[in-house]
Enzyme design. Structure first.
Site, PDB file in Angstrom:
ATOM      1  N   GLU A 143       0.824  -1.209   0.000  1.00 39.92           N
ATOM      2  CA  GLU A 143       0.000   0.000   0.000  1.00 39.92           C
ATOM      3  C   GLU A 143       0.860   1.261   0.000  1.00 39.92           C
ATOM      4  O   GLU A 143       1.658   1.468   0.920  1.00 39.92           O
ATOM      5  CB  GLU A 143      -0.910   0.027   1.232  1.00 39.92           C
ATOM      6  CG  GLU A 143      -1.770   1.281   1.317  1.00 39.92           C
ATOM      7  CD  GLU A 143      -2.522   1.385   2.636  1.00 39.92           C
ATOM      8  OE1 GLU A 143      -3.527   2.118   2.693  1.00 39.92           O
ATOM      9  OE2 GLU A 143      -2.099   0.743   3.625  1.00 39.92           O
ATOM     10  N   GLU A 242     -11.726   2.829   6.124  1.00 35.97           N
ATOM     11  CA  GLU A 242     -10.618   3.090   7.053  1.00 35.97           C
ATOM     12  C   GLU A 242     -10.573   4.582   7.364  1.00 35.97           C
ATOM     13  O   GLU A 242      -9.688   5.313   6.919  1.00 35.97           O
ATOM     14  CB  GLU A 242      -9.291   2.610   6.457  1.00 35.97           C
ATOM     15  CG  GLU A 242      -8.182   2.562   7.495  1.00 35.97           C
ATOM     16  CD  GLU A 242      -6.843   2.134   6.921  1.00 35.97           C
ATOM     17  OE1 GLU A 242      -6.119   1.399   7.602  1.00 35.97           O
ATOM     18  OE2 GLU A 242      -6.514   2.539   5.789  1.00 35.97           O
TER      19      GLU A 242
END
Length: 268
Positions: A143, A242
């Site tokens: 990521e 998130e």
């Protein structure tokens, strides 16, 4: 229609962690993700998932000493043995939780570090992780994270991540495309989604409002437009929520802020 997973490390933070599973299920979530499962026995987590009918779609491999500020060790020379032990532990948990994705955090670049050595270390470690995970049908995700929230992180751009995946050369290594981080670093989200999603190298998406990282209906990003684009492009994976509720740890802060989600719930 998009499918959303509650990130239990950020949402429902007015509750103890183990109570967040039931809260997410009550609000209509069918899947969860979070940072780390290792503080709890895998069978206990698996039982909660089964009882509530939830899918575990993502968690992170051990990141080194998180409390001391480490944010992954994959790019750090000299930590290979620790990295491999962490991957073995993560795969054990993924099997127990029937979780098909493990996010491997790259780590922070030490001052004065040799960039070529760090890149070579990172690629070698990711190849090892991919080889260990592949027999179990598990994907390894990397990521890009913005440097404002995580200064010095090894990986910050989508093109950098996709170039690394090409060099790693393992079919079960994919990008975790967090649109919050991408907007802060690069912007042009619709074009980035249209560019990278058709490659098959994007294994998971995450969202949050920009710039405060609150609910996705707060801030500068038009998420309904992007959700329609994802449908047009045929994305059928999960989207991790998130973000930090705008009301923080106030009672019911997460649930009260889910008005944006209701049109996308299966009952709707």
């Amino acid at each position: 229609m998009p499918r959303f997973a509650a990130n239990l490390s950020m949402l429902y933070n007015d509750l103890d962690f183990l109570d967040r599973f039931a809260a997410a299920a009550r609000d209509g979530f069918e899947a969860v993700e979070y940072l780390f499962p290792y503080a709890w026995p895998a069978p206990e987590l698996a039982q909660r998932l089964r009882t509530l009918g939830l899918q575990q779609v993502l968690f992170n491999a051990p990141p080194g000493d998180w409390d001391a500020g480490e944010r992954g060790i994959a790019c750090l020379p000299g930590r290979e043995a620790e990295f491999r032990a962490g991957i073995a532990q993560a795969i054990e948990y993924a099997q127990a939780l029937q979780c098909p994705r493990i996010h491997v955090m790259a780590g922070l670049v030490p001052q004065g570090a040799d960039a070529a050595v760090m890149r070579a270390t990172y690629i070698a470690n990711l190849r090892h992780a991919a080889a260990q995970a592949a027999p179990h049908g598990i994907h390894i995700l990397l990521e890009p994270i913005n440097g404002r929230d995580m200064p010095g992180f090894f990986l910050s751009r989508q093109d950098q991540a996709h170039a690394l995946i090409a060099e790693i050369g393992a079919p079960n290594v994919q990008v975790q495309m967090d649109l919050y981080h991408c907007q802060i670093v690069e912007g042009d989200l619709a074009a980035k989604i249209s560019q990278y999603l058709p490659t098959g190298r994007v294994g998971h998406l995450q969202i949050a409002g920009v710039p405060e990282r609150h609910e996705p209906d707060v801030g500068e990003v038009n998420y309904p437009y992007l959700f329609r684009l994802l449908d047009t492009l045929g994305y059928d994976g999960w989207i991790g929520c998130e973000y930090r509720p705008a009301r923080g740890t106030a009672p019911h802060a997460t649930s009260d802020g889910l008005g944006w989600l209701k049109p996308y719930l299966p009952a709707a």
